[in-house]
Design an enzyme around this catalytic site. Sequence first.
Site, PDB file in Angstrom:
ATOM      1  N   CYS A  79      13.900  33.850  -6.758  1.00 32.74           N
ATOM      2  CA  CYS A  79      13.505  33.630  -5.361  1.00 32.74           C
ATOM      3  C   CYS A  79      12.002  33.403  -5.252  1.00 32.74           C
ATOM      4  CB  CYS A  79      13.932  34.817  -4.503  1.00 32.74           C
ATOM      5  SG  CYS A  79      15.708  34.824  -4.132  1.00 32.74           S
ATOM      6  N   CYS A  92      -2.169  32.830 -18.589  1.00 32.41           N
ATOM      7  CA  CYS A  92      -1.121  33.831 -18.782  1.00 32.41           C
ATOM      8  C   CYS A  92      -0.291  33.541 -20.031  1.00 32.41           C
ATOM      9  CB  CYS A  92      -0.222  33.912 -17.553  1.00 32.41           C
ATOM     10  SG  CYS A  92       0.578  32.357 -17.117  1.00 32.41           S
TER      11      CYS A  92
END
Length: 434
Positions: A194, A50
């Site tokens: 989160c 990525c």
Amino acid sequence: MNIIVVGLSHKTAAVEIREKVAFAPTQMEKPLQAVVALPDITEAVIVSTCNRVEIYATTRDVAGGMARIKRFLADYHNVPLELLEKHLYSYHGEDATRHVFRVASSLDSMVVGEPQILGQIKTSYGYAAEYKSSGIILNRFLHKAFSVAKRVRTETKIASSAVSVAFAAVELAKKIFGELSDKTVLLIGAGEMCELAAKHFINVGVRGVMVTNRTYERAEKLAEEFDAKPVHFEALMETLPKADIILSSTGAPHFIIHEKDMEDVLRRRKHKPMFFIDIAVPRDIDPKVNDVENCYLYTVDDLNGVVATNLEQRKVEAAKAEAIVEQEIGQFFKWLSSLEVTPTIVALRTHFDEIRKAELSKTVSGWKDLPPGAEKKLDALTNAIMNKLLHQPTSVLKRTDQGNRNDLYVDALRNLFDLEVGGETQDNMMDLED
């Protein structure tokens, strides 16, 4: 033979560019075969993650090889070369070796010290080995890179400190609770922070994770990704007593957990300790919660202090890692030089020795009444002269600190004396230990 690197990374290209030239991991055979089919490219490995797309290759024509690989990247992905080229970097020789060793050791990563890149390069090498696009040089090169990365992990503490707020939160929870596998975590919010925290908590063994968000569908999506339990935001107060660790990162403009809420929550928990991590800006949790007995509240500023300290420590460890990389570059180039230097030296000595023996034979056969033992002395004399003549060029060739000059010397000798040099063999690979 030269090693070259052509690629782009998060440092040179935005994700919009990187995704245009990414290679699907399950479809590596076609691009690998296409690269080794390029003129003067003999071996190739493609690394596609990525954060980076890189091609490692071997060639005798450095400039031509780099240009062909750049053109391949543009054509294969149907991206204009003029758009792509400004984001590309290219290295050869020691610079290429240094780059790959640094990448494998996570010194070039977005988060220095992260462990994922080494596994990704190993997977990429596995495809190259499977589809036979790598050979003696890149095989050795990548194994050496893995060895360097292992040394860096073993001899430095580059990966031991938290350098993201989410990771720092998990590390702090470990210090407070010790073992986390029997703890329950509640994530309030479903954003990137989160998500990162969920990954880190699961990596350290937490099995009970709950996720709540004002948009229930987002909570469901994040919960599904990590095998967690989604919770309706309206049920937050009913859910809090079930959680040992609460990490909150919402976009709320006001507190969502107040001091007055905690008396009932703790009573229902039988006053077992609760660890709150508030990484929202503005804050989600009333600071007065920290005044409640058995409630421990840390904010993003507390965690940023941990991260800043650890980043400074990681810089020190990174310097140690860079020194290891430099040591290993010299060892690898000693082996790489020997691949062509040793056969060339053997061929050069054989060439001179054949001439010496032929001329000695002609001289001896035409010499009548040759004294006893004279032929043996002449053989020793001519051999000594040959050794003296070859000593200097042989010594120069054996030096390992000459960079690309060795290639020039090898090519010059082969052309000047029309040397027949045997092929490189797997045995040469054993000359350099891990």
